[in-house]
Design an enzyme around this catalytic site. Sequence first.
Site, mmCIF file in Angstrom:
data_model
loop_
_atom_site.group_PDB
_atom_site.id
_atom_site.type_symbol
_atom_site.label_atom_id
_atom_site.label_comp_id
_atom_site.label_asym_id
_atom_site.label_seq_id
_atom_site.Cartn_x
_atom_site.Cartn_y
_atom_site.Cartn_z
ATOM 1 N N GLY A 7 0.849 -1.195 0.000
ATOM 2 C CA GLY A 7 0.000 0.000 0.000
ATOM 3 C C GLY A 7 0.877 1.236 0.000
ATOM 4 O O GLY A 7 2.076 1.159 0.300
ATOM 5 N N GLN B 160 3.119 9.932 1.335
ATOM 6 C CA GLN B 160 4.416 9.239 1.447
ATOM 7 C C GLN B 160 5.358 9.571 0.288
ATOM 8 O O GLN B 160 6.550 9.291 0.360
ATOM 9 C CB GLN B 160 4.205 7.719 1.551
ATOM 10 N N CYS C 123 5.778 -0.259 7.544
ATOM 11 C CA CYS C 123 5.465 0.985 6.840
ATOM 12 C C CYS C 123 6.690 1.388 6.025
ATOM 13 O O CYS C 123 7.813 1.387 6.564
ATOM 14 C CB CYS C 123 5.123 2.087 7.847
ATOM 15 N N LEU C 124 6.468 1.719 4.767
ATOM 16 C CA LEU C 124 7.601 2.080 3.903
ATOM 17 C C LEU C 124 8.260 3.377 4.374
ATOM 18 O O LEU C 124 9.410 3.636 4.030
ATOM 19 C CB LEU C 124 7.128 2.200 2.449
ATOM 20 N N HIS D 97 -4.552 1.472 7.797
ATOM 21 C CA HIS D 97 -3.182 2.009 7.916
ATOM 22 C C HIS D 97 -2.996 3.175 6.930
ATOM 23 O O HIS D 97 -2.454 4.223 7.286
ATOM 24 C CB HIS D 97 -2.202 0.864 7.612
ATOM 25 N N GLU D 98 -3.499 2.994 5.704
ATOM 26 C CA GLU D 98 -3.308 4.037 4.670
ATOM 27 C C GLU D 98 -4.186 5.263 4.955
ATOM 28 O O GLU D 98 -3.739 6.401 4.757
ATOM 29 C CB GLU D 98 -3.597 3.471 3.276
ATOM 30 N N HIS E 56 -2.533 7.447 7.283
ATOM 31 C CA HIS E 56 -1.529 8.329 6.657
ATOM 32 C C HIS E 56 -2.183 9.643 6.188
ATOM 33 O O HIS E 56 -1.564 10.709 6.280
ATOM 34 C CB HIS E 56 -0.884 7.654 5.446
HETATM 35 O O1 K1U Z 1 1.846 2.413 4.032
HETATM 36 C C1 K1U Z 1 2.889 1.825 3.805
HETATM 37 O O2 K1U Z 1 3.953 2.316 4.129
HETATM 38 C C2 K1U Z 1 2.894 0.497 3.103
HETATM 39 C C3 K1U Z 1 2.837 -0.690 4.050
HETATM 40 C C4 K1U Z 1 1.392 -1.156 4.118
HETATM 41 C C5 K1U Z 1 1.013 -2.049 5.257
HETATM 42 C C6 K1U Z 1 1.707 -3.203 5.546
HETATM 43 C C7 K1U Z 1 1.309 -4.025 6.593
HETATM 44 C C8 K1U Z 1 0.194 -3.690 7.312
HETATM 45 C C9 K1U Z 1 -0.479 -2.552 7.038
HETATM 46 C C10 K1U Z 1 -0.088 -1.721 5.999
HETATM 47 C C11 K1U Z 1 3.743 -1.762 3.477
HETATM 48 O O3 K1U Z 1 3.568 -2.188 2.397
HETATM 49 S S1 K1U Z 1 5.052 -2.329 4.486
HETATM 50 C C12 K1U Z 1 5.800 -3.593 3.488
HETATM 51 C C13 K1U Z 1 5.006 -4.853 3.426
HETATM 52 O O4 K1U Z 1 4.067 -5.037 4.161
HETATM 53 C C14 K1U Z 1 5.369 -5.895 2.430
HETATM 54 C C15 K1U Z 1 6.459 -5.769 1.614
HETATM 55 C C16 K1U Z 1 6.768 -6.768 0.704
HETATM 56 C C17 K1U Z 1 5.992 -7.883 0.602
HETATM 57 C C18 K1U Z 1 4.898 -8.029 1.409
HETATM 58 C C19 K1U Z 1 4.571 -7.029 2.333
HETATM 59 ZN ZN ZN Z 2 2.646 3.314 6.108
#
Ligand code: K1U
Ligand code: ZN
Length: 183
Positions: A48, A53, A96-97, A138-139, A142
């Site tokens: 997401g 971001q 979270c990225l 979560h998004e 943000h």
């Molecule tokens: O909002 C963001 O920063 C993105 C985040 C979204 C998220 C992940 C987990 C729970 C709630 C919201 C991410 O994508 S973190 C990376 C991640 O979850 C992932 C990366 C590679 C493969 C699978 C998952």
């Molecule tokens: Zn995030």
Amino acid sequence: MSVRRILTVDTDLKTLKQKSKPVAAVDDDLRALMDDMLDTMYAAPGIGLAAIQVGVPKRVIVMDISRGDEGPHPRFFVNPQILWASEELAPYEEGCLSVPEIYDEVERPARVRLRYLDYHGKPVEEDAEGLFATCIQHEIDHLEGVLFLDHLSRLKRDRAIARVRKAAKEDAKDDVKDSAHAL
Ligand code: K1U
Ligand code: ZN
């Protein structure tokens, strides 16, 4: 389409804490932003991404929670709203990225009902559960300037930010070493 820089809490906390503004119209410029966000999310990789971001304070989210064996399923949410949330909560080890390499458990409503505009500006109402419900909450956080760290204790939040800062400093040192070796 292009991959943009993802803002992180060590250097961009003030921007990430901003509240994003509603989108007035889903037009070609907004679709270009959504296409860039999707490229950025896939490149990271993540499941997401909210526009803030990449430094754009608009109420726009992209998501793809499909599994590797399913083929891609990109989704776009403009001006998303939560119409209803279940009392039942579900825990999930979130990442979270904008907070690289940090994962911690957050409890959120297990199911939500959503209203949003899609990629073409069409209004949609939809129920979400499981990872979809977790990720969209979560998004949407943000868009309000809320990070998953804000659901943790102050101690955990401060430690997480300190860890991200330390890792960024070490990466910068390695970059200097690499460029010295390349001379
Ligand atoms: O909002 C963001 O920063 C993105 C985040 C979204 C998220 C992940 C987990 C729970 C709630 C919201 C991410 O994508 S973190 C990376 C991640 O979850 C992932 C990366 C590679 C493969 C699978 C998952
Ligand atoms: Zn995030």
